[in-house]
Design an enzyme around this catalytic site. Structure first.
Site, PDB file in Angstrom:
ATOM      1  N   SER A 266     -28.395 -30.337 -20.660  1.00 59.42           N
ATOM      2  CA  SER A 266     -29.477 -30.148 -21.632  1.00 59.42           C
ATOM      3  C   SER A 266     -30.279 -28.875 -21.408  1.00 59.42           C
ATOM      4  CB  SER A 266     -30.424 -31.356 -21.581  1.00 59.42           C
ATOM      5  OG  SER A 266     -29.758 -32.522 -22.009  1.00 59.42           O
TER       6      SER A 266
ATOM      7  N   GLU B 163       0.790  -1.223   0.000  1.00 61.69           N
ATOM      8  CA  GLU B 163       0.000   0.000   0.000  1.00 61.69           C
ATOM      9  C   GLU B 163       0.829   1.284   0.000  1.00 61.69           C
ATOM     10  OE1 GLU B 163      -3.393   0.179  -0.225  1.00 61.69           O
ATOM     11  OE2 GLU B 163      -3.267  -1.977  -0.596  1.00 61.69           O
TER      12      GLU B 163
END
Length: 891
Positions: free
Chosen positions: A393, A119
């Site tokens: 399907s 950071e």
């Protein structure tokens, strides 16, 4: 003359120059005076600017000190945000999870180094504001032509948290800097990093390093954290939701690797330590926490960030009022059914079967309800939106049938190829229910045949189906562009959110609307800051195509693979099942049902998160259709009942003409190949045969094979450990006539014969075994009959018949016989009773048997059709309650 002309020219020229010189001197003076005025103006402007800058700087310094003093002990300025349902009823507040602060000396050095490396690598050098970082951020802002968040130091991030406003303005940025400078003046670097780690957000409602450690690793003592765990936590401030290890483990691991590389580059760890920590996979499961509406609320947080740039931290503590599309009745019904274990297949161990579900209002696109898993917790992995599973399907209507209709080359009355064939050189799909030369489109969808779907996609072109699926919101990859797409074969897979959104276009007459959850957001003062009135929608197919698809998919629910989804409203939909992927293993990885009523569209998925040979589903899509029906029956009650528009009426069933029934059905189970072999006697005439099957937990028979010319087959879809009933019918393809069912064959699919008490029932099996009738003074027992219907037994009673009771009298030691003559078999019984004077009545039975007993005074013989089953046992009951249903449903 020439000389005079030249002389004159020179004179004239001199005159001109003299005039010019006389007019230039005053202008020069004017310009000089004007320049002095500009210089003085610039000077005074600069003085004023410097004065204003100094005044502004002093103001910022003073305001920074003041804001720091007012807010440094607070976490929220405006209270937590509130979320409301579609009717404006309060769903709840976004409660925060914050642990006790951790002292600097209790935080491991490497954990601190991980955050500094990631950071703010110059944290120990600057005074709260890093001008180098601000310069780089300014360049990015100019290039992006907008305010891009960047250049913030750890001190500034802490200041932003303290200032508590969420706007990205110059004033906010300046005030943030002033607080950062005040922090640096009043606190040491150690105190600043301590405050920072105890306040920042780590995804969802979790604030502070200790709360994050407990949430994601179950460790309250930070000194117990491993290096890879420290790096995982340090990876999160960049994007708490995106790099949440529970929600996105793969992205979290990628970001962790970046953190470890930065730590290595800055000398905090060795290359070996970095390499080892990069390899670890996240596998922690937090303890269960029952919360309401969690998956839906998490989706609201994501939508707020994606559409309006509000971070989780913004939403958590910004005091917003968020109005959503959620229906409390539907959401509650969904959560109740997902909390009921009876709706899910039982697992062989403590790894449970998972699931997800999404309901969408197709008219508006509003998300009505959502569940991301059976024990979903805030900020967790949502199987509704984050997972990618093969749809099987369930994808056929999207990539094959609907685009084929939309192409104009086919209608629902078109005949499709259904013969066994290969496409290209190496793609040879199979049908579960046999083959024929052609098949109608409605029947192909109803029975979920594979060949017609692949054949159709091949006819219209893979790109046509691919593009159609994308137009319905299904995320595709280049690897999906092949014929296996017709059967749901996808590289990336899909989820219930995408599938529900896609099917909503069928339900909405061919118009697609992007799903959304947030209608309106108000700030802490009640002002509307964001509003979503819903998508205008785009037409992705004609109304005729949508109507034809609805008509055909209604048949799936009425008399096909989705019968368990039937509710009190009209339903259209499609099942989906993906196979195990292991040779010789007939279990399933994923089961789906996606369907819709005229009011709502919903998708359900079930399966294991990490399927393997031990963690597969024994049951098929019928179980997902059943869960869909239970939830939707309750969900639609809050909506006015409607009918599907422009749908042709369902044709009444045609009465079946009589044909000679099939006889002599026999079979056995082969444990090595996991197949059931069946054979029967031929029926005269030009007939084909249909095979029907029912697993003991199912209420109705399904037609599993069709158009067979021979008198024997092998059922390779039988699953080890389950019990099946079979029967066969004869079918005349020229007239459409179908015979009465054959005798019923019951087979237990186990590798070796086991006593009935050792066979585990299938989960969800509610059928109790028939009781064995016991004599007044002794127990009765039976032996199974053979295929000709002959058997022996010891029991009490006189007479046995099939269809009609047979009457017999026993007197003393005499024998009584009763005969029944109803097909398919004749029943004979003989009774032997001591001192028996009363007639015995033979009950309904379907097998031939001889019954002899002692100690009875006359009674009823046990039904020889209801006998304990062992592998390969034939059961042939003539009791009407045991007659098979001839519905056509796939397994």
């Amino acid at each position: 003359m020439a000389g005079k002309d030249n002389q004159m020219s020179r004179l004239n020229k001199n005159k001109d120059n003299s005039k010019t010189s006389r007019t230039t001197k005053p202008n020069a003076k004017k310009k000089k005076g004007k320049g002095k005025r500009i210089a003085w103006a610039l000077f005074f402007t600069a003085v004023i600017a410097i004065f204003c800058a100094l005044a502004g700087y002093l103001f910022i310094l003073i305001s920074g000190e003041k804001l720091l003093e007012q807010n440094q002990d607070k976490l929220t300025a405006y209270g937590t945000s509130k979320v409301y349902d579609r009717n404006g009823t309060l769903m709840g507040e976004l409660s925060l999870q914050k642990s006790d602060p951790v002292k600097y000396e209790d935080i491991p050095e490497k954990l601190i180094q991980a955050f500094i490396a990631t950071e703010d690598k110059r944290f120990m050098e600057h005074n709260g504001v890093d001008m180098w970082s601000i310069g780089r951020a300014a360049v990015k802002d100019i290039m992006a032509r907008s305010m891009v968040e960047g250049g913030s130091t750890i001190t500034q991030q802490l200041a932003k948290n303290i200032f508590l406003t969420r706007d990205k303005t110059f004033f906010r940025k300046a005030t943030e800097m002033s607080i950062a400078l005040a922090l640096e003046r009043q606190h040491s670097k150690q105190e600043i990093i301590e405050m920072y780690l105890n306040r920042i957000n780590f995804g969802g409602p979790y604030y502070g390093i200790k709360a994050a450690s407990e949430r994601y690793f179950g460790k309250s003592d930070l000194k117990e954290l491993d290096l890879w765990e420290m790096a995982t936590l340090a990876a999160m401030p960049k994007g708490p939701s995106r790099y949440n290890p529970l929600k996105n483990p793969d992205l979290s691991k990628e970001r962790r690797a970046v953190v470890l590389t930065l730590m290595e580059q800055q000398g905090y760890i060795t290359a070996e330590e970095a390499a080892e920590a990069k390899k670890v996979d996240y596998a922690y499961t937090p303890p269960e926490r029952q919360q309401k509406y969690t998956a839906f609320i998490d989706y609201v947080m994501e939508e707020a960030e994606e559409k309006w740039g509000l971070t989780e931290d913004d939403v958590n503590i910004g005091g917003y009022q968020i109005y959503t599309t959620m229906d409390v009745n539907a959401q509650t019904a969904m959560e109740e059914e997902f909390n009921n274990p009876a709706n899910f297949e039982e697992s062989p161990d403590d790894v449970q079967v998972e699931g997800s579900m999404v309901i969408i209002n197709q008219e508006t696109g509003g998300i009505v309800a959502m569940v991301g898993g059976r024990e979903y917790t805030r900020g967790g992995f949502s199987r509704a939106t984050d997972s990618r599973r093969q749809p099987g399907s369930a994808l056929k209507p999207i990539v094959s049938y609907a685009p084929a209709l939309e192409s104009g080359k086919f209608t629902k009355d078109s005949r499709l190829s259904n013969k066994k064939q290969c496409f290209g050189s190496n793609y040879c799909p199979n049908n579960l229910h046999g083959y024929s030369e052609t098949i109608g489109m409605p029947e192909a969808i109803q029975r979920s045949e594979n060949i017609p779907a692949v054949w159709l996609l091949n006819e219209i072109g893979v790109k046509t189906g691919f593009d159609f699926a994308q137009s319905l919101g299904i995320k595709m990859s280049e690897g999906d562009a092949n014929l296996s797409l017709a059967l749901g074969g996808m590289d990336t897979g899909t989820n219930t959110f995408e599938m529900a959104q896609a099917f909503s276009a069928f339900a909405n007459g061919g118009e697609f609307k992007e799903a959304f959850a947030i209608k309106q957001i108000k700030d802490n003062k009640g002002k509307v800051v964001h509003e979503n009135k819903g998508s205008k929608g785009k037409r992705v197919m004609s109304e005729t195509t949508a109507s034809q698809m609805t008509d055909m998919m209604r048949r799936v629910v009425e008399d096909g693979t989705g019968k368990n989804a039937r509710i009190s409203r009209p339903v259209a939909g499609k099942t989906g099942t993906t196979q195990s992927g292991y040779k010789g293993v007939s279990s399933n990885r994923d089961v789906w049902f996606v369907g819709y009523t005229p009011e709502l569209t919903a998708a359900v998925w079930m399966g294991y998160d990490n399927p393997d040979r031990q963690h597969l589903l024994k049951r098929s899509s019928s179980i997902s259709a059943s869960l869909w029906g239970k939830v939707m029956e309750k969900a639609v009650q809050g909506y006015e009942a409607k009918n599907f528009p422009n749908v042709e009426p369902v044709q009444p069933p045609v009465e079946e003409p009589a044909l000679s029934a099939v006889s002599g059905l026999t079979g056995s189970y082969n444990g090595e190949t996991q197949t059931v072999s069946l054979s029967w006697n031929p029926v005269q005439g030009n007939v084909q045969y249909r095979i029907y099957r029912k697993e003991t937990s199912e209420s109705e028979y399904s037609r599993i094979l069709d158009s067979l010319g021979g008198t024997s087959i092998e059922d390779m879809s039988a699953m080890e450990g389950l019990t099946y009933d079979y029967y066969v019918t004869a079918f005349d393809p020229s007239t459409g006539d179908e015979s009465e069912p054959s005798n019923i064959l019951q087979i237990v699919a186990v590798s070796e014969e086991l006593p009935p008490e050792d066979l585990e029932p299938d989960p969800g099996d509610t059928q109790e075994p028939p009781p064995v009738d016991e004599g007044e003074n002794g127990e009765g027992n039976e032996m199974p009959g053979n295929e000709n219907g002959n058997g022996n037994g010891n029991g009490n009673g006189n007479g046995n018949g099939s269809g009609e009771p047979g009457n017999g009298n026993g007197e003393g030691h005499g024998n009584g016989n009763g005969n029944g003559s109803t097909p398919p078999d004749n029943g004979n019984g003989a009774g032997n009773g001591q001192d028996g004077q009363n007639p015995g009545d033979g009950t309904d039975g379907s097998g031939d048997g001889t019954s002899t007993g002692d100690g009875g005074t006359g009674g009823t013989d046990t039904d020889s059709g209801n006998i304990p089953t062992v592998p390969g046992t034939i059961v042939d009951p003539s009791d009407p309650a045991n007659a098979p249903d001839q519905s056509q449903d796939s397994p």
